[in-house]
Design a protein around this motif. Sequence first.
Motif, short mmCIF file in Angstrom:
data_model
loop_
_atom_site.label_atom_id
_atom_site.label_comp_id
_atom_site.label_asym_id
_atom_site.label_seq_id
_atom_site.Cartn_x
_atom_site.Cartn_y
_atom_site.Cartn_z
N ARG A 269 10.33 -19.69 -29.32
CA ARG A 269 10.42 -18.73 -28.22
C ARG A 269 10.76 -19.45 -26.92
N TYR A 272 14.27 -20.77 -26.97
CA TYR A 272 15.21 -19.68 -26.74
C TYR A 272 15.33 -19.39 -25.24
N LEU A 300 14.19 -8.88 -27.59
CA LEU A 300 14.61 -9.07 -28.99
C LEU A 300 13.46 -8.74 -29.94
N GLU A 301 12.26 -9.20 -29.57
CA GLU A 301 11.09 -8.95 -30.42
C GLU A 301 10.80 -7.45 -30.48
N ARG A 304 12.77 -5.74 -32.84
CA ARG A 304 12.59 -6.39 -34.16
C ARG A 304 13.83 -7.14 -34.60
N PHE A 305 14.48 -7.80 -33.65
CA PHE A 305 15.66 -8.63 -33.91
C PHE A 305 16.78 -7.85 -34.61
N GLU A 307 20.22 -6.21 -35.37
CA GLU A 307 21.58 -6.62 -35.00
C GLU A 307 22.40 -5.44 -34.51
N SER A 311 23.75 -7.36 -29.31
CA SER A 311 22.72 -8.38 -29.50
C SER A 311 23.19 -9.57 -30.34
N LEU A 315 21.18 -13.08 -30.91
CA LEU A 315 20.59 -13.41 -32.21
C LEU A 315 21.09 -14.77 -32.72
N TRP A 318 19.12 -17.23 -30.88
CA TRP A 318 17.75 -17.28 -31.42
C TRP A 318 17.72 -18.18 -32.67
#
Length: 386
Positions: A269, A272, A300-301, A304-305, A307, A311, A315, A318
Amino acid sequence: MNNSEFDDNDELKEHIASINFCDVNHDTDVSITDVELVYHVYKLDTFGAETDTMTDASTGEEFAAADVWALPAQEFHGLWESLVYDSKLKEDTVRFVETALEFADRGVDPHIIGCNRVVLLHGPPGTGKTSLCRALAQKLAVRLGDRFPRARLIEINAHGLFSKWFAESGKLVARLFERVTEIVADRRLLACVLVDEVESLAAARRAALAGLEPTDSIRAVNALLTQLDRLRRQPNALVLTTSNVTGAIDVAFVDRADLKRHVGTPSARAAYEILRGCCTELMVRGSVTPRERVFAINVLEGARFAESEGSRASLRLWAVAREAATAGVSGRALRRLPLLAVALHAPRGLALSLEQFVEALRAALLAHLADAAALAEDCAPIANGH
Ligand SMILES: Nc1ncnc2c1ncn2[C@@H]1O[C@H](COP(=O)(O)OP(=O)(O)OP(=O)(O)O)[C@@H](O)[C@H]1O
């Protein structure tokens, strides 16, 4: 007030260089009307450090024994914000120091409540320990400006004091602290004394045990510890120390530290957020174009990441951050990756898009890891005594 209102107001522009919002790290959005804003108005010192040099009587060689900064200093502006930890390290250290200084101010008896105002940050190289000490001193200078209208950061070159000049170190320490004592005598001045690489103290003791200049080096280490002990009687003094090798720190020293914190390599984290800051900076400066949004880690969290078109670059970033964290890449190495990425791993000649930059970052990371592995192999025979 928004940016353009500020830019259009000549009177404000003449007197104010910038307005910064800080300490606003909340998990959720906070409305400005629901919070109490605390203002600090300050002027940055632009003179830089004043270096105290000393001459070793036996060799005539001159070396820098200490750097003295008037705070808040231009050089450290923004440093606090640039440091990213996936823990409450920054918040905890600033709260600890503020409380300790408040106890001293109230005259709390140190025989009843143990408090030396000594902080020890330890951990691997390049994890921001020295930067955090400097940034902390700067932050305190701003936040405690009412109580201490003046503030100084005195950076003691412990490595220099103990590496070569064992024979004269005792006297040098005494001379150095004459200067520190002068500074601390001003009770309206906050004195932050930074001793980097305190493991040099233990190294000096070990050298003594091995029969090298025994009495002198022990005397030098003891002189430093005694002087630091004297400092703790001064309610306006704070001692900040760092070490790269925890096991090797002088036991007598570890004992004196009230707050001991391990500073590790950035988590995924934190990595990132550090890399995200780098992307933003390069987009603001036009090296990466066009400007695109790189989502904060909590966004992003929150998603829930998932796509999406918007994003994708975040990603990919990340994924790079996770690789860096798994490999234990330091904050210092992470901050170097963008330059290496643009210089050596990005397509030349064309404007660099965010996605291309993130790919180049990954290539730079892989090259860094390969270099680090090769270096470790080369150094292994040395470490094994061959
Ligand atoms: N967690 C972090 N977040 C942001 N930047 C970092 C972080 N850790 C290190 N850096 C960056 O790495 C650089 C080196 O940091 P610094 O010299 O303070 O580390 P250190 O732990 O004292 O290293 P050393 O022990 O080798 O002197 C600084 O530019 C700092 O901004």
